[in-house]
Structures are given as C-alpha cells and as structure tokens.
Design an enzyme around this catalytic site. Structure first.
Site, PDB file in Angstrom:
ATOM      1  NE  ARG A   1      -0.030   1.978 -19.555  1.00  0.00           N
ATOM      2  CZ  ARG A   1      -0.162   0.875 -18.818  1.00  0.00           C
ATOM      3  NH1 ARG A   1       0.834   0.044 -18.668  1.00  0.00           N
ATOM      4  NH2 ARG A   1      -1.293   0.590 -18.240  1.00  0.00           N
TER       5      ARG A   1
ATOM      6  NE  ARG B   1      -3.094   1.279   8.967  1.00  0.00           N
ATOM      7  CZ  ARG B   1      -3.300  -0.020   8.760  1.00  0.00           C
ATOM      8  NH1 ARG B   1      -4.111  -0.427   7.810  1.00  0.00           N
ATOM      9  NH2 ARG B   1      -2.702  -0.923   9.509  1.00  0.00           N
TER      10      ARG B   1
ATOM     11  CE1 TYR C   1      -1.205   4.659   3.696  1.00  0.00           C
ATOM     12  CE2 TYR C   1       0.564   3.176   4.328  1.00  0.00           C
ATOM     13  CZ  TYR C   1      -0.738   3.387   3.924  1.00  0.00           C
ATOM     14  OH  TYR C   1      -1.571   2.314   3.744  1.00  0.00           O
TER      15      TYR C   1
ATOM     16  NE  ARG D   1      -6.400   5.994   0.880  1.00  0.00           N
ATOM     17  CZ  ARG D   1      -7.291   6.976   1.091  1.00  0.00           C
ATOM     18  NH1 ARG D   1      -8.009   7.434   0.094  1.00  0.00           N
ATOM     19  NH2 ARG D   1      -7.457   7.472   2.296  1.00  0.00           N
TER      20      ARG D   1
ATOM     21  CB  CYS E   1      -7.302   5.331 -12.710  1.00  0.00           C
ATOM     22  SG  CYS E   1      -5.588   5.666 -13.129  1.00  0.00           S
TER      23      CYS E   1
ATOM     24  NE  ARG F   1      -1.915  -1.712   3.533  1.00  0.00           N
ATOM     25  CZ  ARG F   1      -2.437  -2.344   4.555  1.00  0.00           C
ATOM     26  NH1 ARG F   1      -3.736  -2.321   4.753  1.00  0.00           N
ATOM     27  NH2 ARG F   1      -1.686  -2.975   5.417  1.00  0.00           N
TER      28      ARG F   1
ATOM     29  CD  GLU G   1      -9.704   5.776  -2.029  1.00  0.00           C
ATOM     30  OE1 GLU G   1     -10.402   5.467  -1.048  1.00  0.00           O
ATOM     31  OE2 GLU G   1      -8.767   5.078  -2.431  1.00  0.00           O
TER      32      GLU G   1
END
Length: 125
Positions: free
Chosen positions: A63, A116, A108, A90, A75, A7, A78
């Site tokens: 890409r 997080r 992050y 993210r 893509c 992540r 959210e």
C-alpha cells in the site's frame, strides 16, 4: 494483451511486523523486476499467510509503494494443512501483460523455494 497470474512465496524467520513487511516488499519487488511490471498494469494482488503469521497485514508493505495506492489488495489466511511450510507469505499478482504463460517468471524466495522449484527462476541470494 492478456491477464496473467504471477505467483510468489517467501518465508520469514519470525512473526514480527518488520519481517513480514520486509519479506512482502522483497517478493513483490522481485516479481515486478523479473516480469517488467508497471503498477498501472496490475489488476489485483491476493496475499495469503500461514496461520502462524499474524503480526501485521502484509498488504501494508504494498500500500505504501509509489503508484500502488489504487491497486486492489486482499489478505487471507492459508488453509492450515498439517506439515505445510511454516511462516510463509504467498502472492498472486494478476496483471495485464504481453508475456505468454511460458514467459512469466514466478518468484519463490528463501525457504519457499521448496514449494515450486520447477517454476522458480529467481536466483538464490
């Protein structure tokens, strides 16, 4: 070898193409470096953005990287939860790796560190 998810999240100051592409590249580069990833080992990359980021597809940043042209990218937007972090990108990178779940280094950056802090191992700039 196992398939693992890595992540990452990062925020941008403005809904501008350059900001989105630069931030996406910065985050991916940190994930790759921190986890010693070769593009050949990538299964796929899912990229999501908050609804306030619509200046470009962040996948464009990936890409164009050497060796990443055949990696499946997607893509998405959210879920717009009230009070959630704004201008956030993210990544979920699925990768074939020898690393264990505990060895995976999630990334992050910038304002996204608040999401997080327990998982973020990337040092502050």
């Amino acid at each position: 070898m196992s398939v693992r998810g890595i992540r990452g999240a990062i925020t941008v100051d403005h809904n501008e193409e350059k900001d989105i592409l630069d931030a996406t590249s910065e985050m991916l580069e940190a994930i790759v470096a921190d986890n010693r990833i070769d593009p050949e080992d990538i299964c796929s990359v899912m990229i999501t953005v908050t609804t306030d980021l619509d200046a470009t597809f962040p996948a464009r940043a990936i890409r164009g990287l050497q060796g990443w042209d055949l990696v499946p990218l997607m893509c998405a937007v959210e879920v717009p939860v009230k009070g959630s972090l704004e201008r956030c990108i993210r990544l979920m990178v699925t990768v074939n790796t020898e690393l264990t779940q505990k060895e995976i280094k999630h990334v992050y950056l910038r304002g996204a560190r608040v999401l997080r802090p327990d998982l973020s191992v990337t040092k502050a700039p």
